[in-house]
Write a protein that holds these residues in place. Sequence first.
Motif, mmCIF file in Angstrom:
data_model
loop_
_atom_site.group_PDB
_atom_site.id
_atom_site.type_symbol
_atom_site.label_atom_id
_atom_site.label_comp_id
_atom_site.label_asym_id
_atom_site.label_seq_id
_atom_site.Cartn_x
_atom_site.Cartn_y
_atom_site.Cartn_z
ATOM 1 N N PHE A 33 13.725 -1.769 -1.046
ATOM 2 C CA PHE A 33 12.382 -1.299 -1.371
ATOM 3 C C PHE A 33 11.394 -2.426 -1.658
ATOM 4 O O PHE A 33 10.242 -2.374 -1.225
ATOM 5 C CB PHE A 33 12.427 -0.320 -2.548
ATOM 6 N N TYR A 34 11.816 -3.444 -2.403
ATOM 7 C CA TYR A 34 10.888 -4.520 -2.741
ATOM 8 C C TYR A 34 10.301 -5.205 -1.505
ATOM 9 O O TYR A 34 9.078 -5.406 -1.449
ATOM 10 C CB TYR A 34 11.540 -5.552 -3.667
ATOM 11 N N PRO A 35 11.109 -5.568 -0.496
ATOM 12 C CA PRO A 35 10.499 -6.205 0.682
ATOM 13 C C PRO A 35 9.478 -5.312 1.381
ATOM 14 O O PRO A 35 8.462 -5.807 1.877
ATOM 15 C CB PRO A 35 11.695 -6.491 1.605
ATOM 16 N N LEU A 36 9.711 -4.005 1.415
ATOM 17 C CA LEU A 36 8.751 -3.095 2.043
ATOM 18 C C LEU A 36 7.451 -3.026 1.244
ATOM 19 O O LEU A 36 6.349 -3.064 1.816
ATOM 20 C CB LEU A 36 9.362 -1.697 2.171
ATOM 21 N N ASN A 37 7.559 -2.928 -0.081
ATOM 22 C CA ASN A 37 6.366 -2.890 -0.930
ATOM 23 C C ASN A 37 5.599 -4.205 -0.856
ATOM 24 O O ASN A 37 4.373 -4.210 -0.718
ATOM 25 C CB ASN A 37 6.743 -2.604 -2.382
ATOM 26 N N LYS A 38 6.308 -5.307 -0.925
ATOM 27 C CA LYS A 38 5.677 -6.625 -0.873
ATOM 28 C C LYS A 38 4.984 -6.830 0.467
ATOM 29 O O LYS A 38 3.860 -7.334 0.534
ATOM 30 C CB LYS A 38 6.736 -7.705 -1.118
ATOM 31 N N ASP A 39 5.644 -6.419 1.544
ATOM 32 C CA ASP A 39 5.067 -6.563 2.878
ATOM 33 C C ASP A 39 3.765 -5.777 2.995
ATOM 34 O O ASP A 39 2.788 -6.263 3.560
ATOM 35 C CB ASP A 39 6.067 -6.099 3.935
ATOM 36 N N PHE A 40 3.744 -4.569 2.440
ATOM 37 C CA PHE A 40 2.505 -3.795 2.503
ATOM 38 C C PHE A 40 1.396 -4.479 1.714
ATOM 39 O O PHE A 40 0.253 -4.554 2.168
ATOM 40 C CB PHE A 40 2.701 -2.372 1.978
ATOM 41 N N LEU A 41 1.714 -4.973 0.519
ATOM 42 C CA LEU A 41 0.684 -5.598 -0.301
ATOM 43 C C LEU A 41 0.143 -6.884 0.328
ATOM 44 O O LEU A 41 -1.016 -7.233 0.124
ATOM 45 C CB LEU A 41 1.228 -5.880 -1.699
ATOM 46 N N VAL A 42 0.955 -7.557 1.114
ATOM 47 C CA VAL A 42 0.516 -8.800 1.742
ATOM 48 C C VAL A 42 -0.165 -8.542 3.085
ATOM 49 O O VAL A 42 -1.236 -9.052 3.355
ATOM 50 C CB VAL A 42 1.711 -9.762 1.921
ATOM 51 N N ARG A 43 0.462 -7.698 3.937
ATOM 52 C CA ARG A 43 -0.043 -7.536 5.306
ATOM 53 C C ARG A 43 -0.784 -6.235 5.568
ATOM 54 O O ARG A 43 -1.530 -6.135 6.524
ATOM 55 C CB ARG A 43 1.122 -7.629 6.305
#
Length: 121
Positions: free
Chosen positions: A9-19
């Motif tokens: 979950f963290y990589p998906l959330n982080k990816d959305f917040l960045v890209r």
Amino acid sequence: MNDVAEHVFYPLNKDFLVRRHGTCDGHYWANWDLCNMAAVLSIGIFNDDQAKVDEIIEYFWNDKGQGSIQHVIPHLRQRLRRLRLARPRHPVLRTTAGLGPGLLRPPPAADTRRLPLPQLT
């Protein structure tokens, strides 16, 4: 559960917040950023990871996404102004932006009298 939250979950959330799925910073409404921010904050608290908590606090105050306080407050203010101009008797505005019936209105005249304070013995 810690591994799933951390590695799925963290990589998906982080990816959305960045890209933001490859779109511009203002493409998504604030609720998209806020949901992802809440998820990262929850993962940070659940895993006792202060770096993730600090990351989201920094994002909230200083990032360029719509979930940042710098971007969401002017947007809400503009939206409320448009609602007020379009329909001045809108029920949400009468209840002070939906926070409760007349939260900021003064009480009726009959309710302004003071009640005696109980005596402590």
